[in-house]
Enzyme design. Structure first.
Site, mmCIF file in Angstrom:
data_model
loop_
_atom_site.group_PDB
_atom_site.id
_atom_site.type_symbol
_atom_site.label_atom_id
_atom_site.label_comp_id
_atom_site.label_asym_id
_atom_site.label_seq_id
_atom_site.Cartn_x
_atom_site.Cartn_y
_atom_site.Cartn_z
ATOM 1 C CG ASP A 187 -0.311 0.282 8.547
ATOM 2 O OD1 ASP A 187 -1.170 1.122 8.863
ATOM 3 O OD2 ASP A 187 0.825 0.586 8.145
ATOM 4 C CE LYS B 200 0.806 1.325 4.491
ATOM 5 N NZ LYS B 200 1.615 2.492 4.858
HETATM 6 O O1 C5P Z 1 -0.161 -1.021 15.278
HETATM 7 P P1 C5P Z 1 1.283 -1.190 14.960
HETATM 8 O O2 C5P Z 1 1.863 -2.485 15.431
HETATM 9 O O3 C5P Z 1 1.595 -0.933 13.537
HETATM 10 O O4 C5P Z 1 2.038 -0.057 15.766
HETATM 11 C C1 C5P Z 1 3.406 -0.096 16.056
HETATM 12 C C2 C5P Z 1 3.749 1.067 16.948
HETATM 13 O O5 C5P Z 1 3.625 2.297 16.230
HETATM 14 C C3 C5P Z 1 2.865 1.246 18.157
HETATM 15 O O6 C5P Z 1 3.309 0.494 19.257
HETATM 16 C C4 C5P Z 1 2.968 2.729 18.436
HETATM 17 O O7 C5P Z 1 4.174 3.019 19.094
HETATM 18 C C5 C5P Z 1 3.083 3.319 17.058
HETATM 19 N N1 C5P Z 1 1.774 3.770 16.514
HETATM 20 C C6 C5P Z 1 1.214 4.937 16.993
HETATM 21 N N2 C5P Z 1 0.017 5.369 16.490
HETATM 22 C C7 C5P Z 1 -0.611 4.682 15.501
HETATM 23 C C8 C5P Z 1 -0.046 3.498 14.988
HETATM 24 C C9 C5P Z 1 1.158 3.065 15.519
HETATM 25 O O8 C5P Z 1 1.765 5.591 17.873
HETATM 26 N N3 C5P Z 1 -1.743 5.153 15.019
#
Ligand code: C5P
Length: 330
Positions: free
Chosen positions: A136, A10
């Site tokens: 994601d 994406k």
């Molecule tokens: O959800 P994901 O595993 O992709 O997120 C990884 C890290 O990225 C989270 O632990 C957080 O620190 C950060 N994050 C965030 N806000 C979001 C998505 C991710 O702060 N909307």
């Protein structure tokens, strides 16, 4: 027997970072668009127990920290089945590239494992597992042009746009998304002496910026907004719609923290701009930068030129929803 699934990438057509929430995530507004570059994920479920991840790329973890592992484990638990599951990932997409590769691999695993087990999950369970494993993932359960809200995991299909030529340049640096969010917070942390109500703090970092994003997207969807007042010249309506959207100023907030830290990525953006792209942006937190082009020929030439100049780049196209699903399982 095994099941192979194409795990498409994406890009983000604009991304606005909102306030840090109590759960440690940031409120987000973005438009995801699937593109035709893909990894291939092959899943095999046989008698026995255990999970195996196989990938030639050493940067891909083969343990429970792998998103594919986490999805497969949750599925087996929910379905109450015991199997030996082998997941082979053929990597073509960059690792930590901002193209959602790890998330897409995980959703591909989910769909392939459903087929292998001949047990489709109910839609709400698919979505629950996907959003639990990462912000994601859910977008890959929709495909095409997708509005993302919440922490990015709340997804809504948007009017599906026809394919548009695109070049994805992948500078050879990995950007950590949590680190990029932390840098964003540092950039917007209240400086000593700043008063609550400081416009820099309230209007730029607060929900106002996201409200502007929502309003822009709403106006765009209603077909009322074009930056020039008329659809872009020389483009058919749907293509003009996509260009009008990205030109409305819904740029990617991560650029302001990623470019100063990795100047090479900013250089790649400039190189793409010089190569004739209609619109260029960082994808997610990078390091991939994409450019949208008026024709496939221009995109092919641009990718060739960038590669000759030492910047790995591939010409591809945006992938509408119907094709996303059709081409996923060949
Ligand atoms: O959800 P994901 O595993 O992709 O997120 C990884 C890290 O990225 C989270 O632990 C957080 O620190 C950060 N994050 C965030 N806000 C979001 C998505 C991710 O702060 N909307």
């Amino acid at each position: 027997m095994s099941t192979s699934v194409r795990s498409f990438a994406k890009i983000n057509l604009g991304l606005k970072i909102g306030p840090l929430r109590e759960d440690g995530f940031h409120e987000l507004r973005t438009i995801y668009q699937t593109i035709a570059l893909a990894d291939v994920v092959r899943v095999d479920a046989s008698k026995g127990v255990g999970l195996d991840i196989v990938c030639k790329d050493q940067r891909v973890p083969a343990d429970e920290s792998n998103t594919c592992w986490r999805v497969a484990e949750r599925m087996l638990r929910w379905l109450k089945v015991r199997r030996k599951v082998r997941i082979a990932i053929e990597k073509r997409l960059p690792v930590q590239g901002g193209l959602g590769a790890a998330s897409s691999n995980a959703v591909a695993t989910m769909l392939a494992l459903e087929k292998e087990l001949k047990q489709p999950l109910p839609p709400e369970e698919r979505l629950r597992i996907a959003s639990e494993v990462g912000s994601d993932l859910p977008l890959f359960l929709v495909g095409g042009t997708v509005l993302g809200t919440g922490r990015g995991e709340q997804v809504y299909p948007l009017e599906d746009l026809p394919s548009l030529p695109c070049v994805v340049a992948t500078p050879e640096v990995g950007v950590s998304t949590p680190a990029a969010f932390a840098d964003w917070d540092k950039q917007w942390t209240k400086p000593a002496g700043a008063k609550l109500g400081d416009p820099k703090l309230t209007s730029q970092n607060g929900s106002d910026r996201m409200n502007t994003f929502s309003r822009t997207v709403y106006e765009w969807l209603s077909g009322r907004f074009t930056p020039t007042g008329v659809p872009s010249k020389g483009w058919d309506r749907a293509e003009a719609l996509l260009l009008d959207l990205v030109r409305t100023g819904i740029e990617n907030d991560f650029e302001s923290v990623v470019f100063p830290k990795y100047p090479v990525i900013r250089e790649v953006k400039r190189a793409l701009e010089r190569s004739g792209a209609k619109y260029v942006s960082l994808s997610g937190s990078g390091s991939a930068v994409y450019g949208l082009f008026a024709s496939q020929e221009e995109a092919d030439n641009a990718a060739k030129k960038l590669t000759e100049n030492g910047i790995p780049a591939q010409a591809t196209a945006t992938l509408p929803r119907e094709r996303y699903w059709k081409e996923m399982i060949g």
